[in-house]
Design a protein around this motif. Structure first.
Motif, PDB file in Angstrom:
ATOM      1  N   ILE A   1       1.304  -1.199  -0.064  1.00 30.33           N
ATOM      2  CA  ILE A   1       0.437  -0.330   0.088  1.00 30.33           C
ATOM      3  C   ILE A   1       0.749   0.867   0.233  1.00 30.33           C
ATOM      4  CG2 ILE A   1      -2.123  -1.121   0.474  1.00 30.33           C
ATOM      5  CD1 ILE A   1      -1.459   0.641   3.342  1.00 30.33           C
ATOM      6  N   ILE A   2       0.296   1.899  -0.627  1.00 30.58           N
ATOM      7  CA  ILE A   2       1.025   4.020   0.250  1.00 30.58           C
ATOM      8  C   ILE A   2       0.285   4.962   0.662  1.00 30.58           C
ATOM      9  CG2 ILE A   2       1.303   6.103  -2.135  1.00 30.58           C
ATOM     10  CD1 ILE A   2       0.695   3.684  -4.330  1.00 30.58           C
ATOM     11  N   CYS A   3       1.279   4.554   2.072  1.00 31.18           N
ATOM     12  CA  CYS A   3       0.730   5.762   2.646  1.00 31.18           C
ATOM     13  C   CYS A   3       1.923   7.161   2.586  1.00 31.18           C
ATOM     14  CB  CYS A   3       1.428   5.540   4.078  1.00 31.18           C
ATOM     15  SG  CYS A   3       1.945   5.873   5.190  1.00 31.18           S
ATOM     16  N   ILE A   4       0.351   7.621   2.049  1.00 29.80           N
ATOM     17  CA  ILE A   4       0.471   9.579   2.573  1.00 29.80           C
ATOM     18  C   ILE A   4       0.178   9.596   4.246  1.00 29.80           C
ATOM     19  CG2 ILE A   4      -0.400  11.201   1.491  1.00 29.80           C
ATOM     20  CD1 ILE A   4      -1.765   9.169  -1.051  1.00 29.80           C
ATOM     21  N   LEU A   5       1.174  10.585   4.159  1.00 30.14           N
ATOM     22  CA  LEU A   5       0.781  11.464   5.247  1.00 30.14           C
ATOM     23  C   LEU A   5       0.474  12.831   5.346  1.00 30.14           C
ATOM     24  CD1 LEU A   5       1.433  12.226   8.407  1.00 30.14           C
ATOM     25  CD2 LEU A   5       4.021  12.670   7.928  1.00 30.14           C
ATOM     26  N   PHE A   6      -0.372  12.597   5.782  1.00 35.97           N
ATOM     27  CA  PHE A   6      -1.325  14.288   5.558  1.00 35.97           C
ATOM     28  C   PHE A   6      -0.690  15.252   6.485  1.00 35.97           C
ATOM     29  CE2 PHE A   6      -3.992  11.884   2.649  1.00 35.97           C
ATOM     30  CZ  PHE A   6      -4.135  12.406   1.809  1.00 35.97           C
ATOM     31  N   GLY A   7       0.309  16.558   6.599  1.00 35.90           N
ATOM     32  CA  GLY A   7       0.465  17.438   7.897  1.00 35.90           C
ATOM     33  C   GLY A   7       0.577  18.607   7.525  1.00 35.90           C
ATOM     34  N   TYR A   8       1.271  19.928   7.928  1.00 38.72           N
ATOM     35  CA  TYR A   8       1.245  21.074   8.305  1.00 38.72           C
ATOM     36  C   TYR A   8       1.076  21.644   6.554  1.00 38.72           C
ATOM     37  CZ  TYR A   8       3.542  20.815  12.976  1.00 38.72           C
ATOM     38  OH  TYR A   8       3.552  20.746  14.831  1.00 38.72           O
TER      39      TYR A   8
ATOM     40  N   ASP B   1     -11.512   7.328  -5.261  1.00 31.62           N
ATOM     41  CA  ASP B   1     -12.441   7.141  -6.563  1.00 31.62           C
ATOM     42  C   ASP B   1     -10.927   5.929  -7.399  1.00 31.62           C
ATOM     43  OD1 ASP B   1     -14.757   7.837  -5.463  1.00 31.62           O
ATOM     44  OD2 ASP B   1     -15.244   9.754  -6.626  1.00 31.62           O
ATOM     45  N   ARG B   2     -10.434   6.973  -6.963  1.00 29.98           N
ATOM     46  CA  ARG B   2      -9.324   6.707  -7.979  1.00 29.98           C
ATOM     47  C   ARG B   2      -8.373   5.338  -7.746  1.00 29.98           C
ATOM     48  NH1 ARG B   2      -5.845  11.239 -11.436  1.00 29.98           N
ATOM     49  NH2 ARG B   2      -8.017  12.363 -11.608  1.00 29.98           N
ATOM     50  N   TYR B   3      -8.040   5.069  -6.610  1.00 32.81           N
ATOM     51  CA  TYR B   3      -7.139   3.713  -5.932  1.00 32.81           C
ATOM     52  C   TYR B   3      -7.610   3.324  -4.742  1.00 32.81           C
ATOM     53  CZ  TYR B   3      -3.999   6.722  -8.186  1.00 32.81           C
ATOM     54  OH  TYR B   3      -2.933   7.276  -9.711  1.00 32.81           O
ATOM     55  N   GLY B   4      -9.144   3.641  -4.236  1.00 29.92           N
ATOM     56  CA  GLY B   4      -9.194   2.646  -3.434  1.00 29.92           C
ATOM     57  C   GLY B   4      -8.834   2.692  -2.243  1.00 29.92           C
ATOM     58  N   LEU B   5      -9.324   3.189  -1.208  1.00 31.66           N
ATOM     59  CA  LEU B   5      -8.510   3.450   0.514  1.00 31.66           C
ATOM     60  C   LEU B   5      -8.289   2.038   1.268  1.00 31.66           C
ATOM     61  CD1 LEU B   5     -10.429   6.230   1.971  1.00 31.66           C
ATOM     62  CD2 LEU B   5      -8.702   6.312  -0.088  1.00 31.66           C
ATOM     63  N   GLU B   6      -7.192   1.901   1.650  1.00 33.39           N
ATOM     64  CA  GLU B   6      -7.256   0.868   2.489  1.00 33.39           C
ATOM     65  C   GLU B   6      -7.842   0.265   3.577  1.00 33.39           C
ATOM     66  OE1 GLU B   6      -4.586  -1.368   5.783  1.00 33.39           O
ATOM     67  OE2 GLU B   6      -5.742   0.473   5.845  1.00 33.39           O
ATOM     68  N   SER B   7      -8.757   0.379   4.228  1.00 34.54           N
ATOM     69  CA  SER B   7      -9.379   0.762   4.746  1.00 34.54           C
ATOM     70  C   SER B   7     -10.931  -1.094   4.016  1.00 34.54           C
ATOM     71  CB  SER B   7     -10.620   1.390   5.000  1.00 34.54           C
ATOM     72  OG  SER B   7     -10.896   2.515   4.684  1.00 34.54           O
ATOM     73  N   ASN B   8     -11.222  -0.152   2.433  1.00 32.98           N
ATOM     74  CA  ASN B   8     -12.289  -0.657   1.836  1.00 32.98           C
ATOM     75  C   ASN B   8     -11.233  -1.834   0.675  1.00 32.98           C
ATOM     76  OD1 ASN B   8     -11.088   1.450  -0.309  1.00 32.98           O
ATOM     77  ND2 ASN B   8     -13.308   2.150  -0.362  1.00 32.98           N
ATOM     78  N   GLY B   9     -10.045  -2.278   1.014  1.00 32.36           N
ATOM     79  CA  GLY B   9      -9.375  -3.209  -0.966  1.00 32.36           C
ATOM     80  C   GLY B   9      -8.358  -2.360  -1.614  1.00 32.36           C
ATOM     81  N   GLY B  10      -8.469  -1.074  -0.640  1.00 32.10           N
ATOM     82  CA  GLY B  10      -7.599  -0.105  -2.408  1.00 32.10           C
ATOM     83  C   GLY B  10      -6.300  -0.031  -1.624  1.00 32.10           C
ATOM     84  N   ILE B  11      -5.277   0.801  -2.345  1.00 27.51           N
ATOM     85  CA  ILE B  11      -3.449   0.913  -2.444  1.00 27.51           C
ATOM     86  C   ILE B  11      -3.954   2.761  -1.294  1.00 27.51           C
ATOM     87  CG2 ILE B  11      -3.645  -1.090  -4.268  1.00 27.51           C
ATOM     88  CD1 ILE B  11      -2.780   2.119  -5.354  1.00 27.51           C
TER      89      ILE B  11
ATOM     90  N   ARG C   1       2.978  -2.507   8.388  1.00 28.18           N
ATOM     91  CA  ARG C   1       2.040  -2.698   7.079  1.00 28.18           C
ATOM     92  C   ARG C   1       3.188  -3.094   6.112  1.00 28.18           C
ATOM     93  NH1 ARG C   1      -0.735   0.282  10.682  1.00 28.18           N
ATOM     94  NH2 ARG C   1      -2.817   0.298  10.911  1.00 28.18           N
ATOM     95  N   ASN C   2       2.471  -3.729   5.073  1.00 29.46           N
ATOM     96  CA  ASN C   2       3.453  -3.455   3.893  1.00 29.46           C
ATOM     97  C   ASN C   2       3.584  -2.605   2.926  1.00 29.46           C
ATOM     98  OD1 ASN C   2       4.628  -5.446   1.432  1.00 29.46           O
ATOM     99  ND2 ASN C   2       1.939  -5.993   0.863  1.00 29.46           N
ATOM    100  N   ILE C   3       4.410  -1.653   2.828  1.00 20.25           N
ATOM    101  CA  ILE C   3       4.423  -0.636   2.350  1.00 20.25           C
ATOM    102  C   ILE C   3       4.648  -0.766   1.596  1.00 20.25           C
ATOM    103  CG2 ILE C   3       5.129   1.803   2.223  1.00 20.25           C
ATOM    104  CD1 ILE C   3       3.259   1.386   4.770  1.00 20.25           C
ATOM    105  N   LYS C   4       4.571   0.074   0.078  1.00 20.06           N
ATOM    106  CA  LYS C   4       5.144   0.020  -1.437  1.00 20.06           C
ATOM    107  C   LYS C   4       5.869   1.380  -1.447  1.00 20.06           C
ATOM    108  CE  LYS C   4       4.044  -0.947  -6.103  1.00 20.06           C
ATOM    109  NZ  LYS C   4       5.127  -1.186  -6.439  1.00 20.06           N
ATOM    110  N   GLY C   5       5.339   2.032  -1.111  1.00 19.09           N
ATOM    111  CA  GLY C   5       5.758   3.869  -1.280  1.00 19.09           C
ATOM    112  C   GLY C   5       4.749   5.001   0.084  1.00 19.09           C
ATOM    113  N   ILE C   6       6.137   5.571   0.537  1.00 23.49           N
ATOM    114  CA  ILE C   6       5.028   6.758   1.512  1.00 23.49           C
ATOM    115  C   ILE C   6       5.833   8.377   0.786  1.00 23.49           C
ATOM    116  CG2 ILE C   6       6.205   7.800   3.333  1.00 23.49           C
ATOM    117  CD1 ILE C   6       7.633   5.122   4.192  1.00 23.49           C
TER     118      ILE C   6
END
Length: 283
Positions: free
Chosen positions: A65-72, A89-99, A129-134
């Motif tokens: 999965i791709i983790c996106i940190l939303f900071g300042y 809509d484009r990739y799906g969130l991890e909570s519903n099976g997306g990336i 977690r199994n991370i593909k990118g940050i």
């Protein structure tokens, strides 16, 4: 004369029936070719309904999965509400099976989104977690320390890319622990800084979406001995990175899009950074 007219009519009806029954005519392809005197012109046929994100994404969450940190600057509900809908809509969130796995750095609780008030929490979040990118968006102070700790756990070769956009963290620490760092060219006056913030909000979504697409295309185990990408980028460098230093500028420019990108140059020493870039202001 009447017999010939009947024969012609029968021939037309027969051709029409054959065209109707032809399997290749049952469904239009995504791209059709129209012949003209000047040559062939390709036109795109618009789909009648939007595709499901599982059809659009080329990789599933099983590949990481791709983790996106939303900071300042990027953790307000106004920014997140709109952007998370696009990502979902484009990739799906991890909570519903997306990336996409969003993490918001904030003191406030948000429904259905993981929030953290201490940046140290990012270490365990990534480690578990199994991370593909940050992707770091407005990384808060101290982020680089935990990125460095994660890298040490992998002997400086974590199996994922790290892109940092508009960090509030120590720049040198970000440079050393990320594949690249990108920010806007800074202005001197407070009035111009306000305009700059609005410009960032306007373009950040597209930059992050392109970054996700880049990460989607990166192979798994990018630092494994058999990695073709690693072999292609094998060259002396002060850090381990997904991209070679000589190609990095072009990759970052592709992620940014139309706005011009240049390497950051320190105002005091005149030294040009290898992996720190700025988006030039419109003139």
């Amino acid at each position: 004369m009447k017999a010939k007219w009947v024969e012609k009519l029968f021939a037309v009806l027969l051709c029409g029936l054959a065209a109707f029954m032809c399997p290749s005519c049952e469904k239009k392809s995504a791209e059709e070719t129209v012949q003209s005197v000047a040559g062939s012109i390709k036109i795109t046929v618009q789909e009648t309904s939007p595709r499901n994100y599982k059809d659009m994404a080329r990789y599933s969450s099983e590949d990481g999965i791709i983790c996106i940190l939303f900071g300042y600057g990027f953790n307000s509900e106004g920014f997140l509400n709109d952007f998370l809908v696009i990502l979902k809509d484009r990739y799906g969130l991890e909570s519903n099976g997306g990336i996409i796995f969003p993490v918001v750095f904030t003191e406030d609780d948000m429904e259905d989104i993981l929030t953290i008030s201490k940046i140290s929490s990012i270490y365990d979040i990534i480690n578990e977690r199994n991370i593909k990118g940050i992707i770091l968006l407005g990384a808060p102070e101290g982020t680089h320390r935990y990125l460095g700790k994660l890298r040490q756990d992998w002997d400086e070769r974590p199996p994922y890319a790290i892109f940092s956009f508009m960090p509030q963290d120590d720049i040198m620490g970000e440079e050393f622990n990320c594949d690249f760092v990108l920010e806007y060219e800074r202005n001197a006056s407070p009035e111009e800084e306000e305009v700059e913030v609005k410009a960032i909000d306007k373009t950040a979504e597209q930059i992050v979406l392109r970054a996700v697409r880049y990460m989607e295309d990166l192979p798994n185990d990018i630092y494994s001995p058999d990695s073709a990408l690693l072999a292609a980028n094998a060259e002396p460098s002060f850090r381990n990175s997904v991209f070679s230093d000589k190609d990095l500028h072009s990759h970052v420019q592709s992620i940014v899009g139309e706005k011009k990108v240049r390497r950051y140059v320190d105002g005091e020493t005149g030294i040009q950074s290898i992996n720190h870039f700025v988006i030039e202001q419109d003139k």
